[in-house]
Design a protein around this motif. Sequence first.
Motif, PDB file in Angstrom:
ATOM      1  N   VAL A 226       0.839  -1.208   0.000  1.00 46.31           N
ATOM      2  CA  VAL A 226       0.000   0.000   0.000  1.00 46.31           C
ATOM      3  C   VAL A 226       0.870   1.254   0.000  1.00 46.31           C
ATOM      4  CG1 VAL A 226      -1.779   1.277   1.256  1.00 46.31           C
ATOM      5  CG2 VAL A 226      -1.899  -1.213   1.124  1.00 46.31           C
ATOM      6  N   ALA A 227       1.972   1.230   0.746  1.00 44.60           N
ATOM      7  CA  ALA A 227       2.871   2.385   0.754  1.00 44.60           C
ATOM      8  C   ALA A 227       3.493   2.587  -0.629  1.00 44.60           C
ATOM      9  CB  ALA A 227       3.957   2.199   1.806  1.00 44.60           C
ATOM     10  N   ALA A 228       3.848   1.495  -1.297  1.00 49.55           N
ATOM     11  CA  ALA A 228       4.407   1.595  -2.646  1.00 49.55           C
ATOM     12  C   ALA A 228       3.376   2.155  -3.614  1.00 49.55           C
ATOM     13  CB  ALA A 228       4.884   0.227  -3.114  1.00 49.55           C
ATOM     14  N   TRP A 229       2.126   1.704  -3.490  1.00 51.53           N
ATOM     15  CA  TRP A 229       1.071   2.245  -4.356  1.00 51.53           C
ATOM     16  C   TRP A 229       0.914   3.751  -4.141  1.00 51.53           C
ATOM     17  CZ3 TRP A 229      -3.302   4.671  -2.461  1.00 51.53           C
ATOM     18  CH2 TRP A 229      -4.178   5.139  -3.448  1.00 51.53           C
ATOM     19  N   ARG A 230       0.866   4.178  -2.871  1.00 57.26           N
ATOM     20  CA  ARG A 230       0.684   5.603  -2.615  1.00 57.26           C
ATOM     21  C   ARG A 230       1.861   6.415  -3.142  1.00 57.26           C
ATOM     22  NH1 ARG A 230       0.840   8.681   3.158  1.00 57.26           N
ATOM     23  NH2 ARG A 230       2.983   7.925   3.002  1.00 57.26           N
ATOM     24  N   GLU A 231       3.080   5.902  -2.945  1.00 56.19           N
ATOM     25  CA  GLU A 231       4.262   6.640  -3.400  1.00 56.19           C
ATOM     26  C   GLU A 231       4.227   6.823  -4.912  1.00 56.19           C
ATOM     27  OE1 GLU A 231       7.804   8.559  -1.889  1.00 56.19           O
ATOM     28  OE2 GLU A 231       6.118   7.572  -0.894  1.00 56.19           O
ATOM     29  N   ALA A 232       3.904   5.723  -5.619  1.00 58.12           N
ATOM     30  CA  ALA A 232       3.844   5.804  -7.077  1.00 58.12           C
ATOM     31  C   ALA A 232       2.722   6.742  -7.525  1.00 58.12           C
ATOM     32  CB  ALA A 232       3.639   4.409  -7.668  1.00 58.12           C
ATOM     33  N   ALA A 233       1.584   6.674  -6.844  1.00 55.54           N
ATOM     34  CA  ALA A 233       0.462   7.548  -7.195  1.00 55.54           C
ATOM     35  C   ALA A 233       0.808   9.009  -6.963  1.00 55.54           C
ATOM     36  CB  ALA A 233      -0.777   7.159  -6.382  1.00 55.54           C
ATOM     37  N   ALA A 234       1.498   9.297  -5.866  1.00 57.64           N
ATOM     38  CA  ALA A 234       1.898  10.675  -5.569  1.00 57.64           C
ATOM     39  C   ALA A 234       2.897  11.191  -6.604  1.00 57.64           C
ATOM     40  CB  ALA A 234       2.492  10.757  -4.169  1.00 57.64           C
ATOM     41  N   GLN A 235       3.838  10.322  -6.993  1.00 56.13           N
ATOM     42  CA  GLN A 235       4.813  10.724  -7.998  1.00 56.13           C
ATOM     43  C   GLN A 235       4.151  10.974  -9.350  1.00 56.13           C
ATOM     44  OE1 GLN A 235       7.922   7.758  -8.075  1.00 56.13           O
ATOM     45  NE2 GLN A 235       8.604   8.205  -5.981  1.00 56.13           N
ATOM     46  N   GLN A 236       3.267  10.076  -9.748  1.00 53.27           N
ATOM     47  CA  GLN A 236       2.609  10.209 -11.050  1.00 53.27           C
ATOM     48  C   GLN A 236       1.731  11.452 -11.120  1.00 53.27           C
ATOM     49  OE1 GLN A 236       0.584   6.457 -11.329  1.00 53.27           O
ATOM     50  NE2 GLN A 236       2.484   5.303 -11.588  1.00 53.27           N
ATOM     51  N   ARG A 237       1.055  11.756 -10.017  1.00 52.08           N
ATOM     52  CA  ARG A 237       0.154  12.912  -9.991  1.00 52.08           C
ATOM     53  C   ARG A 237       0.863  14.189  -9.546  1.00 52.08           C
ATOM     54  NH1 ARG A 237      -2.493   8.323  -8.741  1.00 52.08           N
ATOM     55  NH2 ARG A 237      -4.689   8.034  -9.377  1.00 52.08           N
ATOM     56  N   ASP A 238       2.126  14.059  -9.090  1.00 49.72           N
ATOM     57  CA  ASP A 238       2.900  15.169  -8.541  1.00 49.72           C
ATOM     58  C   ASP A 238       2.121  15.870  -7.437  1.00 49.72           C
ATOM     59  OD1 ASP A 238       5.061  16.804  -8.152  1.00 49.72           O
ATOM     60  OD2 ASP A 238       4.578  18.180  -9.791  1.00 49.72           O
ATOM     61  N   LEU A 239       1.683  15.062  -6.474  1.00 51.41           N
ATOM     62  CA  LEU A 239       0.946  15.563  -5.320  1.00 51.41           C
ATOM     63  C   LEU A 239       1.649  15.115  -4.037  1.00 51.41           C
ATOM     64  CD1 LEU A 239      -2.763  14.814  -6.355  1.00 51.41           C
ATOM     65  CD2 LEU A 239      -1.697  17.077  -6.174  1.00 51.41           C
ATOM     66  N   PRO A 240       1.537  15.863  -2.941  1.00 52.80           N
ATOM     67  CA  PRO A 240       2.097  15.393  -1.670  1.00 52.80           C
ATOM     68  C   PRO A 240       1.487  14.055  -1.271  1.00 52.80           C
ATOM     69  CG  PRO A 240       1.486  17.711  -1.533  1.00 52.80           C
ATOM     70  CD  PRO A 240       0.929  17.209  -2.828  1.00 52.80           C
ATOM     71  N   ARG A 241       2.260  13.224  -0.596  1.00 57.37           N
ATOM     72  CA  ARG A 241       1.764  11.910  -0.191  1.00 57.37           C
ATOM     73  C   ARG A 241       0.440  12.007   0.564  1.00 57.37           C
ATOM     74  NH1 ARG A 241       7.208  11.942   1.439  1.00 57.37           N
ATOM     75  NH2 ARG A 241       8.566  10.619   0.149  1.00 57.37           N
ATOM     76  N   GLY A 242       0.367  12.975   1.486  1.00 57.20           N
ATOM     77  CA  GLY A 242      -0.836  13.105   2.305  1.00 57.20           C
ATOM     78  C   GLY A 242      -2.079  13.463   1.520  1.00 57.20           C
ATOM     79  N   ARG A 243      -1.912  14.032   0.320  1.00 60.30           N
ATOM     80  CA  ARG A 243      -3.066  14.342  -0.509  1.00 60.30           C
ATOM     81  C   ARG A 243      -3.648  13.081  -1.133  1.00 60.30           C
ATOM     82  NH1 ARG A 243      -3.112  19.512  -2.902  1.00 60.30           N
ATOM     83  NH2 ARG A 243      -4.805  18.715  -4.227  1.00 60.30           N
ATOM     84  N   ILE A 244      -2.832  12.057  -1.273  1.00 65.40           N
ATOM     85  CA  ILE A 244      -3.318  10.778  -1.786  1.00 65.40           C
ATOM     86  C   ILE A 244      -3.959   9.981  -0.653  1.00 65.40           C
ATOM     87  CG2 ILE A 244      -2.681   8.626  -2.940  1.00 65.40           C
ATOM     88  CD1 ILE A 244      -2.319  11.088  -4.704  1.00 65.40           C
ATOM     89  N   MET A 245      -3.217   9.811   0.427  1.00 66.83           N
ATOM     90  CA  MET A 245      -3.726   9.099   1.597  1.00 66.83           C
ATOM     91  C   MET A 245      -2.797   9.379   2.767  1.00 66.83           C
ATOM     92  SD  MET A 245      -4.994   5.148   1.973  1.00 66.83           S
ATOM     93  CE  MET A 245      -3.485   4.464   1.287  1.00 66.83           C
ATOM     94  N   ARG A 246      -3.363   9.584   3.940  1.00 65.77           N
ATOM     95  CA  ARG A 246      -2.565   9.907   5.113  1.00 65.77           C
ATOM     96  C   ARG A 246      -1.858   8.677   5.660  1.00 65.77           C
ATOM     97  NH1 ARG A 246      -6.497  13.139   9.073  1.00 65.77           N
ATOM     98  NH2 ARG A 246      -4.637  12.910  10.401  1.00 65.77           N
ATOM     99  N   ASP A 247      -0.754   8.909   6.354  1.00 67.30           N
ATOM    100  CA  ASP A 247       0.010   7.801   6.940  1.00 67.30           C
ATOM    101  C   ASP A 247      -0.845   6.969   7.886  1.00 67.30           C
ATOM    102  OD1 ASP A 247       2.165   8.771   5.570  1.00 67.30           O
ATOM    103  OD2 ASP A 247       3.346   9.327   7.332  1.00 67.30           O
ATOM    104  N   GLU A 248      -1.681   7.635   8.671  1.00 65.67           N
ATOM    105  CA  GLU A 248      -2.518   6.916   9.643  1.00 65.67           C
ATOM    106  C   GLU A 248      -3.431   5.911   8.949  1.00 65.67           C
ATOM    107  OE1 GLU A 248      -2.159  10.105   9.343  1.00 65.67           O
ATOM    108  OE2 GLU A 248      -1.745  11.070  11.279  1.00 65.67           O
ATOM    109  N   ALA A 249      -3.947   6.286   7.800  1.00 64.52           N
ATOM    110  CA  ALA A 249      -4.831   5.380   7.063  1.00 64.52           C
ATOM    111  C   ALA A 249      -4.054   4.173   6.546  1.00 64.52           C
ATOM    112  CB  ALA A 249      -5.495   6.120   5.909  1.00 64.52           C
ATOM    113  N   ILE A 250      -2.843   4.394   6.073  1.00 65.74           N
ATOM    114  CA  ILE A 250      -2.037   3.278   5.574  1.00 65.74           C
ATOM    115  C   ILE A 250      -1.743   2.287   6.689  1.00 65.74           C
ATOM    116  CG2 ILE A 250       0.246   2.669   4.681  1.00 65.74           C
ATOM    117  CD1 ILE A 250       0.189   5.086   2.942  1.00 65.74           C
TER     118      ILE A 250
END
Length: 395
Positions: A226-250
């Motif tokens: 899940v962390a890898a998915w969020r990291e890739a999604a944040a990179q692809q969308r050029d958005l902060p990690r927390g805008r995709i999903m917060r650490d607490e949720a992961i």
Amino acid sequence: MTSLISDTEALAQFCERQKGTRFVAVDTEFMRERTYWPILCLVQVAGPEEAVAIDALAPGIELTPLLTLMADPQILKVFHAARQDLEIFFQLCAAAGSGGLAPHPVFDTQVAAMVCGFGDSASYETLVKRLAGAPLDKASRFTDWAHRPLSERQIEYALADVVHLRTVYERLQELLAKNGRALWFAEEMADLVDPAIYRSEPALAWRRFRLRGRADQRMLGVLRAVAAWREAAAQQRDLPRGRIMRDEAILEIAAHAPKSIESLARTRSLGRGVAEGKLGHDILEAVAQGLADPNPPPAIPAKPDAPPGIGPLIELLRVLLKQRCEDFAVAQKLVASADDLEAIAAADDAPVRALSGWRREVFGKDALALKHGQLALTARGNRIELVPLPERGEA
């Protein structure tokens, strides 16, 4: 001479003029509040004779001459609190296809200040005042560096940082030579230019999380996926990690491994709207991949309970650390952390840096001596003094 550079030819000419210099002082201004990747807005470079501000957002400008300068092994690059600046240059080099090398060699004045006894995190403003004898105008600290055109005041503010940085560097070099700590400092710089610390590989994103208590392989497998998915999604969308999903949720998803939209929707800080949308399906797919991973990370054992009576020993080590760092005029943060003290109290061979290299000479060997009754602490006036004790059994 000071100026603003906004075209490639002028940048190339400036960088050519720096060949053969001993060092250049470097600083950056960037924006990162709304993006994953930092937006480099301005680079300030000061050589011996001139200081320039390079407009990284100028239309058509190519930063290749600057990157070549940063990679020149004959020129020392001086930064203050260099990590974020080095990360930016690492990413620029990677994007340019030059392998993603961090600038080298590097001199970080904040680390040098810690080695020389200026405290745990000496601010640049403090160093400029104490070592360069100059005040800093910080009125433009929170300015919008992406807005164009830049004002004269913004440019002057940006240039002042690297102009004073030259003097701060020279004074710190003198102190390092005077107190014989150049090798201490070199050890810290070797770690700082390691390219591995600037890579943002999705597969390794799970290592950013601090886990409390025991984590089994099942949880770690899901966390990694899940962390890898969020990291890739944040990179692809050029958005902060927390805008995709917060650490607490992961962490909650990793712990419960939901297999349906309904169970995913019960994740706090995620929300039903996210769970029922496209991101929800992507998250569930990542969870499934984590659960099916044939090679999940090894389970992290629960932290063992501290041995009885270790608390007072840790406090004694804390006092010793403070006194030894005052004796050597070196920052405590650089020598040992709170976790290091706990580890030393629990085991003589604890795998901590405080027990090796120059740190062992400053603190580690005395910490072990104190632990084994070979050293005592006493007060004399307003100081703590170390008193060697005879071996047990001696008269």
